[in-house]
Design a protein around this motif. Structure first.
Motif, short mmCIF file in Angstrom:
data_model
loop_
_atom_site.label_atom_id
_atom_site.label_comp_id
_atom_site.label_asym_id
_atom_site.label_seq_id
_atom_site.Cartn_x
_atom_site.Cartn_y
_atom_site.Cartn_z
N CYS A 153 101.40 -20.19 -11.90
CA CYS A 153 102.16 -19.28 -12.77
C CYS A 153 102.07 -17.85 -12.27
O CYS A 153 103.07 -17.11 -12.25
CB CYS A 153 101.64 -19.37 -14.21
SG CYS A 153 102.06 -20.94 -15.03
N ILE A 154 100.83 -17.45 -11.88
CA ILE A 154 100.65 -16.09 -11.37
C ILE A 154 101.50 -15.88 -10.13
O ILE A 154 102.23 -14.88 -10.00
CB ILE A 154 99.17 -15.82 -11.06
CG1 ILE A 154 98.34 -15.84 -12.35
CG2 ILE A 154 99.00 -14.48 -10.35
CD1 ILE A 154 98.69 -14.73 -13.32
N LEU A 155 101.41 -16.82 -9.20
CA LEU A 155 102.21 -16.71 -7.97
C LEU A 155 103.70 -16.73 -8.27
O LEU A 155 104.49 -15.98 -7.68
CB LEU A 155 101.84 -17.85 -7.02
CG LEU A 155 100.47 -17.79 -6.37
CD1 LEU A 155 100.18 -19.07 -5.60
CD2 LEU A 155 100.37 -16.58 -5.45
N GLY A 156 104.08 -17.60 -9.21
CA GLY A 156 105.50 -17.68 -9.57
C GLY A 156 106.00 -16.39 -10.18
O GLY A 156 107.11 -15.92 -9.88
N LEU A 157 105.17 -15.78 -11.07
CA LEU A 157 105.56 -14.54 -11.70
C LEU A 157 105.66 -13.42 -10.67
O LEU A 157 106.61 -12.62 -10.68
CB LEU A 157 104.54 -14.17 -12.78
CG LEU A 157 104.84 -12.87 -13.57
CD1 LEU A 157 106.17 -12.98 -14.29
CD2 LEU A 157 103.73 -12.59 -14.59
N THR A 158 104.67 -13.39 -9.75
CA THR A 158 104.70 -12.38 -8.68
C THR A 158 105.94 -12.53 -7.83
O THR A 158 106.63 -11.55 -7.49
CB THR A 158 103.44 -12.49 -7.81
OG1 THR A 158 102.28 -12.36 -8.63
CG2 THR A 158 103.44 -11.40 -6.73
N PHE A 159 106.24 -13.75 -7.47
CA PHE A 159 107.43 -14.02 -6.65
C PHE A 159 108.71 -13.65 -7.39
O PHE A 159 109.64 -13.09 -6.81
CB PHE A 159 107.45 -15.50 -6.25
CG PHE A 159 108.62 -15.86 -5.38
CD1 PHE A 159 108.69 -15.42 -4.06
CD2 PHE A 159 109.67 -16.62 -5.88
CE1 PHE A 159 109.76 -15.76 -3.25
CE2 PHE A 159 110.75 -16.95 -5.07
CZ PHE A 159 110.80 -16.52 -3.75
N ALA A 160 108.72 -13.95 -8.71
CA ALA A 160 109.90 -13.61 -9.51
C ALA A 160 110.10 -12.10 -9.56
O ALA A 160 111.23 -11.60 -9.44
CB ALA A 160 109.76 -14.19 -10.91
N LEU A 161 109.00 -11.36 -9.77
CA LEU A 161 109.10 -9.89 -9.80
C LEU A 161 109.59 -9.36 -8.45
O LEU A 161 110.39 -8.44 -8.38
CB LEU A 161 107.74 -9.28 -10.16
CG LEU A 161 107.28 -9.50 -11.61
CD1 LEU A 161 105.87 -8.97 -11.79
CD2 LEU A 161 108.23 -8.82 -12.59
N TYR A 162 109.09 -9.98 -7.37
CA TYR A 162 109.52 -9.57 -6.03
C TYR A 162 111.02 -9.82 -5.85
O TYR A 162 111.74 -8.98 -5.32
CB TYR A 162 108.72 -10.35 -4.98
CG TYR A 162 109.28 -10.21 -3.58
CD1 TYR A 162 109.09 -9.03 -2.85
CD2 TYR A 162 109.99 -11.26 -3.00
CE1 TYR A 162 109.60 -8.92 -1.58
CE2 TYR A 162 110.51 -11.14 -1.72
CZ TYR A 162 110.32 -9.97 -1.01
OH TYR A 162 110.83 -9.86 0.26
#
Length: 867
Positions: free
Chosen positions: A748-757
């Protein structure tokens, strides 16, 4: 004695020689001193001129092109400077700084003080009027200050009055609001066009004190009031242009009768002049050659008989008025030098006068424009007596019968335009063989039968062919492929059969191909894409058009239609069947403008509602400038080509109601200009790609594909797995659960970071894209702005005070190619169509344009239903 005499003679001779030597020496001294004085005077004068020119240079704020770079104050003479012309004796006679890009306040007195200056050209710069007063300028003959940034009123009476040899003055293309202008009697040509002059007193003075004026131009200003002055005092006037103003009231009955015999050209068009045309007195008009009264409110049912005195008249334009009753054929036919007759967009009734060309005597008539009236009867065969006829436009009338064979054989005929009538009969075989070499053949929306003649392939000058909405049968001639200049081919809504000729791919200028709603069968020729990358701009530039855009989805046949619209009033579209053929239509008007110089491609391809079969050619994806592709309602099979991802400018893509299968290519998600996609009623399967705008279209655009799933359709059903636990202990289960939980949390953390990117990257991309859109070239008065959001494609029309918002399909006509629409002029559906004068009704709902601005509401009917 003899010796004495000889001696005396020699003495006398010696004294004479000395005298002559002294006299010669005296003259040499005088000449040397005179020459030195002249040289000193010339040097002093040259220094004065250098000083004046350097003073002008110092007043210039910016010289981006370096025109003044070699102007140096230590120069002995300015004759070697750029933009300076001198006479043989070294006198400055001309200064030409046209389009030099100079910026600053213009101090005109520095230049007019150069006493020998005769010609001064400063047009095409960015000068503001710092000081336009002039000193003595007794030699100045030509002064051109056009296309600058003058926005102050003209200075007082002294402006240019001292220039008593001035014959040419051009102040056009500025923003001058008015002021006082007193000109010397030597002035012959005065041009104040394209400014903001609203005070008609400046015009009144110019007319009452025109003295020796030959030409007077006040066009494209904001002049109001009535035309009270006559031309009595203008003894030498040849041309007067007051067009594109706001002048009103009646034209004085003696305005033309009192004009001088030299009057050649009169243009009062695009004003608000009213009154009865028959009240005008043309006098003897011995030299009048062109008269433009178009776009006014002139009325009446009779023409003044004195018009018959104008036997040298070559152009008569009375279009876009309120004239009615019958056209006086005998009177107009008596004008034997008349070349252009434009009576379009009035309310004339009766028949097309045969008297225009009834005489066997030579007639000069070249253009006959009677479109947008209420004329009835047949096309008179007597028109064939006018052997010089090049253009016949009888569009939007109530004409019946066949087009006489004699007219088809006119030797110089280039434009046959008779769309929107009730004409019958056939197009004869032999066109462009037995007659002229046609450029435009526009006969759409009639009842013409028979086949398209094979001889059309001989019309090598052909640019625009529109035979849509007739009753044509037979095949499409392969010879059309020989028409290398052909830009627009519209054959839709007929009963044509056979296959699409692959030879059409040889039409290397073709940008618009509409074959919808016929009985064509067979495969789509891949050769249609052969001209991609070869199209060069220019074939139909400047043509007036209307595009009727169908927005009713599957309830409409085809994507819409292009209409030649020269001389037609927008209001007449209310009765046009094409506008009422669809639940929702949108109408755009403008002039055709290319925005690519070369390497273009087709922009519009509509093959819908036929019986085409086989697969869709991959080659169609190479049409880089294609904006509309409609292949719906055929029997096509196979996959949607992945190459369609190369259609970077596509706005409308319709492949519905076919037998296509497989997946929707993910490459379609990269099409950022896509505003309308329809893949419904096929055999497509798999997940709808989530990229780009594909998930923003309504579910109806994907329906009746049993294997499709994902937004906006129901989600795909994942294959379930058995949910049994192993017989391992509780501890292992807890460890596994923790591992799964931690993994899920990290995911989830990685997904959220990727989404923000991705969001940040998207925002940066949008900023770059908006900058690119802002940099797109404009044409005419319109600029089309694009948005990647599926609904609000917007138009910013410069002639309106506010932008027209949320106009779907706006990028059709000038994203990067094709056409530039000046404005949306109407929309409607089955019920009624309202045209835009002060208010535009949209889809017969409450969305409207108030003061030329559209409310920020969605207007696509299908999208209004979305949550």
């Amino acid at each position: 004695m003899k010796r004495e005499w000889n001696w005396r003679v020699s003495i006398s001779s010696g004294q004479g020689i000395m005298g002559w030597l002294l006299l010669l020496l005296f003259h040499l001294v005088i000449m040397t001193s005179g020459s030195g004085a002249r040289e000193l005077a010339q040097k002093q004068q040259s220094n004065d001129v250098v000083g004046l020119l350097m003073a002008f240079k110092q007043s210039v704020d910016s010289d981006p092109k370096g025109f003044l770079a070699d102007w140096l104050d230590d120069s002995s003479s300015p004759c070697s400077w750029k933009a300076i012309s001198c006479s043989l004796d070294g006198q400055v006679v001309a200064l030409n700084l046209s389009y030099a890009g100079l910026i600053g306040g213009l101090n005109l007195q520095f230049l007019t003080a150069v006493s020998t200056l005769q010609r001064l050209y400063l047009q095409g710069n960015s000068f503001s009027a710092a000081n336009l007063t002039t000193s003595s300028c007794s030699s100045l003959q030509t002064l051109d200050l056009s296309s600058n940034n003058f926005s102050d009123p003209l200075p007082g009476p002294s402006f240019l009055l001292s220039c008593n040899h001035l014959s040419y003055l051009n102040l056009s293309r500025n923003s001058i609001p008015g002021g006082t202008l007193r000109v010397p009697s030597s002035l012959l040509h005065l041009d104040l066009s394209r400014n903001r002059i609203s005070d008609s007193s400046l015009l009144s003075y110019s007319l009452s004190s025109c003295q020796n004026l030959v030409s007077l131009n006040f066009s494209d200003n904001k002049l109001t009031g009535s035309l009270s002055s006559t031309l009595k005092t203008c003894k030498n006037l040849s041309s007067i242009d007051l067009s594109h103003n706001l002048l009103s009231g009646s034209i004085p009955s003696s305005f033309l009768a009192d004009s001088p015999a030299s009057l050649y050209h009169v243009d009062l068009s695009y004003n608000n002049f009213s009154g009865n045309l028959s009240s005008l007195d043309f006098g003897m008009c011995p030299n009048l050659a062109s008269l433009f009264l178009a776009y006014n409110i002139l009325s009446g049912s009779d023409f003044p008989m004195s018009l018959g005195h104008c036997q040298l008249l070559e152009t008569l334009d009375l279009s876009h008025n309120m004239l009615q009753s019958k056209i006086p054929g005998v009177l107009l036919g008596s004008l034997k030098n008349l070349k252009v007759l434009d009576l379009s967009s009035n309310s004339f009734t009766g028949k097309v006068p045969a008297e225009f060309c009834s005489s066997k005597a030579s007639s000069a008539l070249e253009r006959l424009l009677l479109a947008d009236n209420y004329l009835s009867g047949t096309v008179p065969s007597e028109l064939a007596n006018c052997k010089s006829l090049r253009t016949i436009d009888l569009s939007f009338n109530n004409l019946i019968g066949t087009i006489p064979l004699e007219i088809w054989k006119l030797p110089n005929l280039s434009d046959m335009v008779m769309w929107a009538n009730n004409l019958t009969g056939e197009i004869p075989e032999g066109i462009c063989v037995d007659g002229g070499n046609l450029e435009s053949l526009i006969l759409n929306n009639n009842f013409i039968t028979g086949t398209i003649p094979q001889s059309i392939g001989k019309c090598t000058n052909m640019i625009w062919v529109s035979l849509a909405s007739n009753k044509l049968t037979g095949n499409i001639p392969a010879g059309i492929g020989n028409l290398l200049n052909l830009a627009i081919l519209q054959l839709g809504n007929n009963s044509l059969t056979g296959q699409i000729p692959p030879e059409l791919g040889k039409c290397e200028s073709l940008i618009w191909l509409d074959l919808n709603s016929n009985d064509l069968y067979g495969a789509i020729p891949s050769e249609l894409a052969n001209q991609a990358g070869l199209v060069i701009a220019g074939k139909v530039s400047g043509k007036q058009f209307v595009f009727v855009r169908n927005e009713g989805g599957t309830a409409c046949r085809g994507a819409g239609g292009l209409i030649e619209f020269e001389g037609i009033r927008e209001g007449r579209l209310e009765s046009f069947p094409m506008v009422h053929s669809c639940p929702s239509t949108r109408i755009y008007s403008g002039k055709t403008v290319y925005t690519f110089p070369s390497n273009g491609s087709m922009i519009y391809l509509d093959l819908a509602y036929n019986s085409l079969s086989g697969t869709i050619p991959q080659e169609l994806g190479s049409m880089n400038f294609l904006q509309v592709l409609n292949l719906g309602h055929n029997s096509l099979s196979g996959n949607i080509p992945d190459s369609f991802g190369g259609l970077k400018l596509i706005g409308v893509l319709d492949v519905s109601h076919n037998y296509l299968q497989g997946y929707i290519p993910g490459s379609l998600g990269t099409l950022s200009f896509l505003s309308d996609l329809d893949v419904s009623n096929n055999n497509l399967t798999g997940l709808i790609p989530s990229g780009g705008q594909l998930t923003t279209f309504p579910a109806s655009r994907y329906e009746n594909n049993s294997g499709l799933c994902g937004v906006p359709l129901p989600p795909c059903v994942s294959q379930s797995h058995p949910a049994g636990y192993s017989t391992q202990g509780k501890k292992q289960s807890m460890e596994a659960g923790m591992i799964i939980g931690i993994t899920f949390f990290l995911s989830c953390i990685l997904g959220l970071t990727f989404a923000l990117y991705r969001v940040k990257k998207y925002q940066l991309k949008e900023e770059q894209r908006e900058k690119y859109i802002e940099s797109l070239p404009t044409s005419g008065s319109s600029s089309w702005k694009l948005s990647s959001v599926p609904e609000p494609l917007s138009i910013n029309v410069a002639t309106f005070e506010k932008p027209l918002r949320k106009l779907t399909f706006a990028h059709l006509l000038e994203a990067t190619n094709g056409f530039s629409a000046d404005s949306l002029i109407g929309s409607g559906g089955f019920g009624e169509v309202m045209t835009m004068f002060k208010e535009l009704q949209v889809d017969t709902e409450n969305d409207s344009i108030d003061d030329f601005s559209l409310k920020d509401t969605a207007i696509d009917e299908s999208r209004e239903k979305e949550p």
